[in-house]
Scaffold this motif. Structure first.
Motif, PDB file in Angstrom:
ATOM      1  N   ALA A 157      -1.395   6.315 -11.673  1.00 36.70           N
ATOM      2  CA  ALA A 157      -0.713   5.814 -10.094  1.00 36.70           C
ATOM      3  C   ALA A 157      -0.102   4.241  -9.617  1.00 36.70           C
ATOM      4  CB  ALA A 157      -0.878   6.140  -9.115  1.00 36.70           C
ATOM      5  N   SER A 158       0.655   3.953 -10.004  1.00 36.89           N
ATOM      6  CA  SER A 158       1.529   2.494  -9.550  1.00 36.89           C
ATOM      7  C   SER A 158       1.668   1.959  -8.436  1.00 36.89           C
ATOM      8  CB  SER A 158       2.345   1.833 -10.747  1.00 36.89           C
ATOM      9  OG  SER A 158       3.002   2.681 -11.043  1.00 36.89           O
ATOM     10  N   ASP A 159       1.386   0.407  -7.916  1.00 33.67           N
ATOM     11  CA  ASP A 159       2.175   0.287  -6.697  1.00 33.67           C
ATOM     12  C   ASP A 159       3.163   1.179  -6.209  1.00 33.67           C
ATOM     13  OD1 ASP A 159      -0.229  -0.908  -6.175  1.00 33.67           O
ATOM     14  OD2 ASP A 159       0.480  -2.923  -6.121  1.00 33.67           O
ATOM     15  N   CYS A 160       3.743   1.098  -4.863  1.00 36.41           N
ATOM     16  CA  CYS A 160       5.561   1.350  -4.325  1.00 36.41           C
ATOM     17  C   CYS A 160       6.178   0.046  -4.058  1.00 36.41           C
ATOM     18  CB  CYS A 160       5.036   2.292  -3.855  1.00 36.41           C
ATOM     19  SG  CYS A 160       4.721   4.450  -4.742  1.00 36.41           S
ATOM     20  N   VAL A 161       7.367   0.290  -4.017  1.00 34.04           N
ATOM     21  CA  VAL A 161       7.564  -1.143  -3.336  1.00 34.04           C
ATOM     22  C   VAL A 161       7.491  -0.244  -1.646  1.00 34.04           C
ATOM     23  CG1 VAL A 161      10.211  -2.260  -2.241  1.00 34.04           C
ATOM     24  CG2 VAL A 161       9.710  -1.229  -5.083  1.00 34.04           C
ATOM     25  N   SER A 162       7.295  -2.149  -1.127  1.00 31.39           N
ATOM     26  CA  SER A 162       6.683  -1.558   0.128  1.00 31.39           C
ATOM     27  C   SER A 162       8.105  -0.963   0.880  1.00 31.39           C
ATOM     28  CB  SER A 162       6.865  -3.600   1.290  1.00 31.39           C
ATOM     29  OG  SER A 162       7.737  -3.775   1.408  1.00 31.39           O
ATOM     30  N   GLY A 163       8.200  -0.249   1.639  1.00 33.05           N
ATOM     31  CA  GLY A 163       8.583   0.210   2.576  1.00 33.05           C
ATOM     32  C   GLY A 163       8.804   1.519   2.499  1.00 33.05           C
ATOM     33  N   GLU A 217      -1.108  10.288  -0.261  1.00 33.07           N
ATOM     34  CA  GLU A 217      -2.453   9.262  -0.208  1.00 33.07           C
ATOM     35  C   GLU A 217      -2.141   8.833  -1.659  1.00 33.07           C
ATOM     36  OE1 GLU A 217      -6.459  10.287   0.842  1.00 33.07           O
ATOM     37  OE2 GLU A 217      -4.155  11.001   2.708  1.00 33.07           O
ATOM     38  N   ASP A 218      -2.581   7.901  -2.357  1.00 31.56           N
ATOM     39  CA  ASP A 218      -2.601   7.421  -3.706  1.00 31.56           C
ATOM     40  C   ASP A 218      -2.748   7.995  -4.249  1.00 31.56           C
ATOM     41  OD1 ASP A 218      -2.593   5.018  -2.172  1.00 31.56           O
ATOM     42  OD2 ASP A 218      -4.543   3.853  -2.689  1.00 31.56           O
ATOM     43  N   GLY A 219      -1.720   8.034  -5.599  1.00 29.25           N
ATOM     44  CA  GLY A 219      -1.533   9.045  -6.498  1.00 29.25           C
ATOM     45  C   GLY A 219      -2.386  10.888  -6.312  1.00 29.25           C
ATOM     46  N   CYS A 220      -1.425  10.946  -5.292  1.00 31.22           N
ATOM     47  CA  CYS A 220      -1.771  12.929  -5.362  1.00 31.22           C
ATOM     48  C   CYS A 220      -0.401  13.115  -5.761  1.00 31.22           C
ATOM     49  CB  CYS A 220      -1.349  12.320  -3.354  1.00 31.22           C
ATOM     50  SG  CYS A 220      -0.084  12.253  -2.631  1.00 31.22           S
ATOM     51  N   ASN A 221       0.230  12.815  -6.553  1.00 34.16           N
ATOM     52  CA  ASN A 221       2.196  13.604  -6.709  1.00 34.16           C
ATOM     53  C   ASN A 221       1.257  14.014  -8.022  1.00 34.16           C
ATOM     54  OD1 ASN A 221       1.792  10.916  -7.510  1.00 34.16           O
ATOM     55  ND2 ASN A 221       4.276  11.057  -7.308  1.00 34.16           N
TER      56      ASN A 221
END
Ligand code: NAG
Ligand code: NAG
Ligand code: NAG
Ligand code: NAG
Length: 314
Positions: A157-163, A217-221
């Motif tokens: 998992a990597s960071d999403c764009v804010s929002g 949750e982080d990485g849940c997908n």
């Protein structure tokens, strides 16, 4: 006597208006105290500490300034271990910055979850190039950036764009272009536009169905499941005037098209993939209307949806 009295009362004001300029130490350590330019009403010391070039530099600089632009501290990060921090202190008495003492703020340069696309420095007027940089420090109100699996396969998992506040899994099955495509996409999205399933018909045997699932949750997908829709494409008696797809900014005009299954809207979808754009007209399910921040894979190309507009099918 009266004129003299007036003059006496005025004299302190006259003197005040021709105040001698403030004197401050100006330059590097040990430099002279000298007159400030008019309008500058504070003596300043600035300490800069930089590791931007790999080596650590510490500089102290004395100058005249304005009391209202006396910043306390700021920091910059341009890359891993490459930082600049500056702090300043002011005072308003002649020569007072000579002995002004304050500590440079301690900082741990802890990554705060924010990312900027480019981090670099160049001593030229050309633009500098550098990779993404992880911002540090100064805990903001929301330091947590959601991390999701992003791309065509399960990966870290990597960071999403804010929002963006949801991890999404999207499966697109399309026969719109004659050939059958079946694509899975992992991405970040918005929880309020997390459509479960929608579908489009643009002509006979030309359909697209997309189903998605979200979680927060982080990485849940990485582990999301969704129900793969197997519903038949049965005509439902409704018609839309246009059914077509074009990979251009021009309008497409084929049609009319017979709607199937739960499609009760005539839908127009516009999207883009880099410089590529597309427009699509057809029958669509009402849960598509107004959807934003959605990715749609058509013919193996992932597009971002720009707009979806709907009118009821007749
Ligand atoms: C800055 O100086 C001006 C004029 O001397 C004064 O009126 C003002 O209050 C000062 N501001 C601060 C933040 O000290
Ligand atoms: C994912 O993260 C683990 C642990 O941090 C690392 O060992 C692995 O190489 C990473 N995999 C990919 C595909 O980046
Ligand atoms: C189309 O989407 C609707 C609404 O989500 C769903 O109920 C229906 O089963 C889908 N139809 C097909 C043919 O996939
Ligand atoms: C996903 O599906 C698999 C197999 O059907 C099942 O074992 C697993 O528990 C499901 N995971 C979730 C999060 O529902």
């Amino acid at each position: 006597m009266v004129p003299l009295l007036v003059l006496c009362l005025l004299s302190p004001l006259l003197v005040a208006s021709v105040d001698p300029p403030l004197k401050c130490q100006q330059g590097t350590e040990g430099s002279e105290v000298s007159d400030c330019a008019s309008g500058l009403n504070a003596c300043v010391v600035i300490k800069d500490e930089s590791t931007m070039f790999g080596v650590k530099f510490t500089t102290t600089f004395y100058t005249c300034g304005k009391n209202d632009s006396c910043a306390n501290a700021f920091t910059i990060t341009i890359g891993d271990g490459k930082h600049l921090r500056s702090s300043s202190a002011c005072c308003t008495e002649d020569g007072c910055n000579k002995n002004l003492d304050w500590g440079i703020l301690p900082t741990t340069w802890t990554q705060n979850g924010y990312i900027c696309p480019t981090g670099c420095y160049a001593q030229t007027e050309e633009k500098c190039k550098g990779g993404p940089v992880s911002c540090t420090d100064v805990a903001s109100a929301d330091t947590s950036v959601l991390k999701c699996v992003q791309g065509a396969e399960v990966s870290n998992a990597s960071d999403c764009v804010s929002g963006l506040d949801a991890c999404v899994l999207i499966r697109d099955q399309s026969t719109m272009l004659g050939t059958e495509f079946d694509t899975t996409t992992y991405s970040c999205g918005k929880s309020d536009s997390c459509v479960n399933a929608y579908n489009i018909t643009i002509g006979k045997e030309k359909h697209l169905r997309s189903s998605s699932a979200c979680c927060t949750e982080d990485g849940c997908n990485a582990k999301l499941n969704w129900t793969s829709l197997q519903a038949p494409w049965t005509e439902n008696g409704l018609t839309c005037p246009k059914g077509c797809y074009a990979q251009t900014e021009k309008e497409c005009t084929d049609g009319p098209v017979l709607c199937t299954d739960g499609q009760r809207n005539c839908i127009t979808v516009e999207g883009s993939s880099g410089a590529k754009t597309f427009v699509l007209h057809g029958c669509g399910t009402s849960n598509m209307c107004g959807v934003e921040n959605y990715a749609l894979t058509i013919g193996g190309i992932p597009y971002n949806i720009k707009t979806i507009t709907c009118v009821p099918a007749a």
